[in-house]
Design a protein around this motif. Structure first.
Motif, PDB file in Angstrom:
ATOM      1  N   ASP A 274      -8.706  34.850  87.656  1.00 18.10           N
ATOM      2  CA  ASP A 274      -9.850  35.603  88.194  1.00 18.10           C
ATOM      3  C   ASP A 274     -10.793  36.016  87.066  1.00 18.10           C
ATOM      4  N   GLY A 275     -10.224  36.386  85.928  1.00 16.74           N
ATOM      5  CA  GLY A 275     -11.054  36.749  84.783  1.00 16.74           C
ATOM      6  C   GLY A 275     -11.868  35.575  84.279  1.00 16.74           C
ATOM      7  N   ILE A 276     -11.262  34.386  84.282  1.00 23.15           N
ATOM      8  CA  ILE A 276     -11.999  33.185  83.879  1.00 23.15           C
ATOM      9  C   ILE A 276     -13.161  32.942  84.838  1.00 23.15           C
ATOM     10  N   LYS A 277     -12.896  33.072  86.143  1.00 22.35           N
ATOM     11  CA  LYS A 277     -13.946  32.845  87.141  1.00 22.35           C
ATOM     12  C   LYS A 277     -15.147  33.776  86.929  1.00 22.35           C
ATOM     13  N   GLN A 278     -14.863  35.004  86.569  1.00 23.42           N
ATOM     14  CA  GLN A 278     -15.928  35.992  86.411  1.00 23.42           C
ATOM     15  C   GLN A 278     -16.717  35.806  85.117  1.00 23.42           C
ATOM     16  N   LYS A 279     -16.046  35.314  84.069  1.00 22.47           N
ATOM     17  CA  LYS A 279     -16.667  35.341  82.744  1.00 22.47           C
ATOM     18  C   LYS A 279     -17.095  33.976  82.219  1.00 22.47           C
ATOM     19  N   VAL A 280     -16.643  32.888  82.837  1.00 23.38           N
ATOM     20  CA  VAL A 280     -16.946  31.569  82.287  1.00 23.38           C
ATOM     21  C   VAL A 280     -18.452  31.312  82.312  1.00 23.38           C
ATOM     22  N   GLN A 281     -18.936  30.675  81.252  1.00 23.26           N
ATOM     23  CA  GLN A 281     -20.354  30.330  81.136  1.00 23.26           C
ATOM     24  C   GLN A 281     -20.498  28.810  81.007  1.00 23.26           C
ATOM     25  N   PRO A 282     -21.574  28.232  81.579  1.00 19.45           N
ATOM     26  CA  PRO A 282     -22.730  28.886  82.181  1.00 19.45           C
ATOM     27  C   PRO A 282     -22.512  29.383  83.613  1.00 19.45           C
ATOM     28  N   GLY A 283     -21.369  29.088  84.231  1.00 21.31           N
ATOM     29  CA  GLY A 283     -21.135  29.575  85.578  1.00 21.31           C
ATOM     30  C   GLY A 283     -19.916  28.944  86.203  1.00 21.31           C
ATOM     31  N   PRO A 284     -19.621  29.261  87.486  1.00 22.30           N
ATOM     32  CA  PRO A 284     -18.423  28.757  88.154  1.00 22.30           C
ATOM     33  C   PRO A 284     -18.332  27.234  88.226  1.00 22.30           C
ATOM     34  N   GLU A 285     -19.465  26.527  88.085  1.00 21.57           N
ATOM     35  CA  GLU A 285     -19.406  25.057  88.129  1.00 21.57           C
ATOM     36  C   GLU A 285     -18.507  24.494  87.031  1.00 21.57           C
ATOM     37  N   GLN A 286     -18.260  25.291  85.973  1.00 20.73           N
ATOM     38  CA  GLN A 286     -17.363  24.847  84.898  1.00 20.73           C
ATOM     39  C   GLN A 286     -15.911  24.789  85.362  1.00 20.73           C
ATOM     40  N   LEU A 287     -15.620  25.350  86.517  1.00 17.99           N
ATOM     41  CA  LEU A 287     -14.245  25.357  87.022  1.00 17.99           C
ATOM     42  C   LEU A 287     -14.034  24.338  88.131  1.00 17.99           C
TER      43      LEU A 287
ATOM     44  N   LEU B 138      10.216   6.164  91.018  1.00 22.76           N
ATOM     45  CA  LEU B 138       9.795   7.226  90.116  1.00 22.76           C
ATOM     46  C   LEU B 138       8.274   7.254  89.995  1.00 22.76           C
ATOM     47  N   ALA B 139       7.663   6.078  89.936  1.00 24.96           N
ATOM     48  CA  ALA B 139       6.195   5.987  89.872  1.00 24.96           C
ATOM     49  C   ALA B 139       5.561   6.518  91.159  1.00 24.96           C
ATOM     50  N   GLY B 140       6.202   6.268  92.295  1.00 29.58           N
ATOM     51  CA  GLY B 140       5.689   6.774  93.565  1.00 29.58           C
ATOM     52  C   GLY B 140       5.636   8.290  93.586  1.00 29.58           C
ATOM     53  N   VAL B 141       6.683   8.934  93.075  1.00 28.49           N
ATOM     54  CA  VAL B 141       6.703  10.394  92.979  1.00 28.49           C
ATOM     55  C   VAL B 141       5.570  10.882  92.079  1.00 28.49           C
ATOM     56  N   GLY B 142       5.386  10.197  90.951  1.00 28.62           N
ATOM     57  CA  GLY B 142       4.319  10.568  90.028  1.00 28.62           C
ATOM     58  C   GLY B 142       2.945  10.443  90.658  1.00 28.62           C
ATOM     59  N   LEU B 143       2.738   9.390  91.420  1.00 23.73           N
ATOM     60  CA  LEU B 143       1.439   9.169  92.053  1.00 23.73           C
ATOM     61  C   LEU B 143       1.130  10.274  93.070  1.00 23.73           C
ATOM     62  N   VAL B 144       2.126  10.675  93.856  1.00 25.29           N
ATOM     63  CA  VAL B 144       1.927  11.744  94.836  1.00 25.29           C
ATOM     64  C   VAL B 144       1.562  13.052  94.133  1.00 25.29           C
ATOM     65  N   LEU B 145       2.253  13.366  93.041  1.00 25.49           N
ATOM     66  CA  LEU B 145       1.985  14.600  92.305  1.00 25.49           C
ATOM     67  C   LEU B 145       0.565  14.630  91.741  1.00 25.49           C
ATOM     68  N   VAL B 146       0.123  13.515  91.173  1.00 29.21           N
ATOM     69  CA  VAL B 146      -1.205  13.508  90.553  1.00 29.21           C
ATOM     70  C   VAL B 146      -2.301  13.581  91.614  1.00 29.21           C
ATOM     71  N   ILE B 147      -2.066  13.026  92.803  1.00 27.46           N
ATOM     72  CA  ILE B 147      -3.035  13.151  93.908  1.00 27.46           C
ATOM     73  C   ILE B 147      -3.135  14.616  94.338  1.00 27.46           C
ATOM     74  N   ILE B 148      -1.995  15.294  94.429  1.00 24.30           N
ATOM     75  CA  ILE B 148      -1.991  16.706  94.807  1.00 24.30           C
ATOM     76  C   ILE B 148      -2.774  17.537  93.787  1.00 24.30           C
ATOM     77  N   LEU B 149      -2.574  17.287  92.506  1.00 27.59           N
ATOM     78  CA  LEU B 149      -3.286  18.024  91.463  1.00 27.59           C
ATOM     79  C   LEU B 149      -4.790  17.795  91.557  1.00 27.59           C
ATOM     80  N   ASN B 150      -5.194  16.548  91.821  1.00 28.37           N
ATOM     81  CA  ASN B 150      -6.619  16.249  91.969  1.00 28.37           C
ATOM     82  C   ASN B 150      -7.227  16.998  93.151  1.00 28.37           C
ATOM     83  N   LEU B 151      -6.464  17.119  94.248  1.00 27.53           N
ATOM     84  CA  LEU B 151      -6.970  17.827  95.422  1.00 27.53           C
ATOM     85  C   LEU B 151      -7.078  19.333  95.175  1.00 27.53           C
ATOM     86  N   ILE B 152      -6.116  19.896  94.461  1.00 30.51           N
ATOM     87  CA  ILE B 152      -6.127  21.337  94.197  1.00 30.51           C
ATOM     88  C   ILE B 152      -7.325  21.731  93.336  1.00 30.51           C
ATOM     89  N   PHE B 153      -7.647  20.913  92.327  1.00 34.79           N
ATOM     90  CA  PHE B 153      -8.690  21.277  91.370  1.00 34.79           C
ATOM     91  C   PHE B 153      -9.986  20.493  91.580  1.00 34.79           C
TER      92      PHE B 153
END
Length: 571
Positions: free
Chosen positions: A222-235, A555-570
């Motif tokens: 929350d502190g990053i969201k409030q203080k990051v410059q030039p604005g929230p688009e950096q997140l 193992l690669a299938g598990v990795g692919l699912v995880l990286v898709i989830i991370l992309n969706l979250i951020f």
């Protein structure tokens, strides 16, 4: 972005890390362990295969951690934290778009070709597929690239020595080079790999507490969201226009997905011998396939201990916040200093020593990886192939050690080139556009198209490289004073465009040349082209007995699912 004439001066005359005797003791202990590993590894080196490929005897977890640690060099730590400070969360594209998918593809699809064919290097694979012209072009370009990239790692390794001891930068360069040379020349790839495994844990142990303390300092997310410059688009990761320097959101996404996510990423992770060499040191085909997949899991989470501290540094460090507010110009610091400034301001003594050891570990891992890959390609692909054939094995072992010394000396010179860039990612992505993007085009076309000819491989490779150089020259600052600014692109966006141009030109030229030249007989392409390779030779005979977590595709299938989830979250 671009060049800064003040970087070398700044490295000598600005802030110091306020280390005390406890910090120095931790760093000294780390160096003793590193050199000890080099000495012990030397006892296992009796042949050139031991020196260059660890005798192909290492388990998957060792080569997997070494695979990712070899990439945890100066650019990963300093460069990505610099990108975090400058561009924010969009930097995650270098991991979740520009790394993990290609690492999974390497493990599932391409490692069977490398390991199963018994080649000792990626250029040797090129020689078997396309002949000596493409092989010589690839071997020389790869060797030059490793010397330039080793210079980046050496420059930042010397910067840490400079911050600690206050020595002039040139003395710091020589001192840092001697340290890496000592264990690499002694124990070859085994020394590099075992040190890389150690370095992985040291890096994580160093950067995790720094991230936690930095988050507490800024007030959490929350502190990053409030203080990051030039604005929230950096997140926000998308569309990443700040990262690419492309004003159009649509074209920015195209640049990230095609230029970074496909051409640069697959070009680097699937054909770069620095990484592939670690997997090739594995004790079986199954282990070799799992090595890059195992490495992909920590790769997904490294942004949280590299990029996040960079973002916070641009908020809480006064000099860096002002540097960013002034548009990245003036002052005595640059974005490359982000992680160092954060360490200086937040870490108490003792923890500072661990953090310093972690940074030293990352830069040494990166440089040792470049040097060990260079000495293999120089010895096997250049010296043995074109200068001195059919000599005793011990002769090539000696050549490899001499090449290691020579490469380290040259890296001192190339470190001075790296010192001219205020954001090293600009420089590195330019190099990847020149060397990796055209190689990937040639490689992937030749692996899946049996008709492609040897002449097409060589001419396409050269044409793609020239296309990348042309785009860099026409952009605003990729090559400093050599760039003319005709196409209005700069920084990493220019690098993505250069890589895309290299890939497309290489493909078009290769297809055109293939149409008018004669291909190799199919019997000569078995094991080198997918459709002509028996499927049983691409699978470890014991693979069926392995549990699911040791199965490369699962193992690669598990990795692919995880990286898709991370992309969706951020997103």
């Amino acid at each position: 972005m671009g060049k800064s004439k003040n970087v070398i001066l700044a490295a000598d005359d600005t802030f110091r890390l306020d280390a005390n005797v406890y910090d120095y003791a931790i760093v000294a202990l780390y160096f003793v362990v590193v050199l000890g590993i080099g000495y012990l590894a030397k006892r296992q080196v009796s042949t050139s295969l031991d020196f260059f490929l660890s005798g192909r005897s290492l388990p998957a977890w060792v080569t997997g951690l070494a695979f990712i640690s070899a990439n945890l060099g100066a650019v990963e730590i300093m460069g990505m934290s610099a990108n975090g400070a400058e561009f924010g969360v969009a930097t995650v594209h270098y991991f979740w778009i520009g790394a993990v998918p290609a690492m999974l593809f390497l493990g599932v699809v391409m490692m069977p070709f490398y390991y199963g064919s018994g080649v000792r290097s990626v250029p040797e694979f090129m020689r078997r597929r396309f002949g000596t012209a493409a092989h010589l072009t690839n071997a020389i370009s790869f060797s030059v690239a490793q010397l330039l990239i080793a210079g980046i790692n050496l420059y930042l390794l010397a910067t840490i020595v400079n911050r600690l001891l206050g020595l002039p930068l040139w003395i710091s360069l020589i001192a840092a080079a001697i340290i890496v040379l000592s264990y690499t020349a002694l124990g070859g790839l085994s020394a590099a790999i075992y040190n890389e495994v150690l370095q992985f844990f040291v890096i994580v142990a160093a950067l995790t507490p720094l991230t936690i303390i930095a988050l507490h300092k800024v007030g959490g997310w929350d502190g990053i969201k409030q203080k990051v410059q030039p604005g929230p688009e950096q997140l926000s990761a998308w569309p990443g226009t700040g990262l690419t320097g492309i004003d159009s959101p649509v074209w920015s996404v195209v640049g990230i997905v095609f230029g970074l996510g496909f051409v640069l990423s697959f070009g680097y992770w699937t054909t770069n011998f620095v990484e592939v060499q670690r997997a090739m040191a594995s004790d079986s085909l199954s282990s070799a396939r799992r090595a890059p997949i195992i490495g992909a899991f920590p790769k997904m989470f490294i942004p949280f201990i590299v990029i996040i501290p960079g973002i916070i540094a641009a908020i809480v460090v006064p000099e860096l916040a002002k540097f960013k507010e002034d548009g990245g110009s003036g002052g005595d610091v640059t974005y490359n200093d982000a992680i160092l400034l954060l360490m200086r301001d937040l870490l108490p003594n003792g923890m500072l020593g661990i953090a310093i050891a972690g940074l030293l570990a990352s830069f040494m891992a990166g440089m040792a990886a470049n040097i060990s890959a260079f000495n293999t390609v120089f010895s096997y692909d250049l010296w043995q192939q074109y200068v001195k054939r059919d000599r005793p094995d011990g002769y090539y072992l000696t050549v490899g050690r001499i090449a290691t010394v020579a490469a380290t000396i040259v890296a001192i010179g190339t470190a001075l080139i790296a010192s001219q860039y205020s954001n090293l990612m600009d420089y590195l992505q330019t190099l990847f556009g020149f060397f990796n993007a055209p190689l990937f085009a040639t490689f992937i076309l030749g692996m899946f198209w049996k008709r492609m000819t040897s002449a097409a491989g060589a001419i396409g490779l050269v044409s793609g490289t020239l296309a990348a150089v042309l785009v860099a020259v026409l952009s605003e600052d990729s090559l400093g004073s050599l760039s003319v600014g005709a196409i209005g692109l700069s920084g990493q966006g220019a690098s993505f465009a250069a890589a895309g141009a290299a890939f497309i030109v290489d493909i078009v030229v290769s297809v055109a040349v293939t149409a008018v030249t004669k291909p190799k007989p199919e019997e000569e392409l078995e094991g080198l082209v997918y459709s002509l390779t028996p499927k049983e030779s691409l699978v470890d005979p014991d693979a069926q007995a392995l549990p699911w977590w040791q199965s490369p595709p699962k193992l690669a299938g598990v990795g692919l699912v995880l990286v898709i989830i991370l992309n969706l979250i951020f997103r």
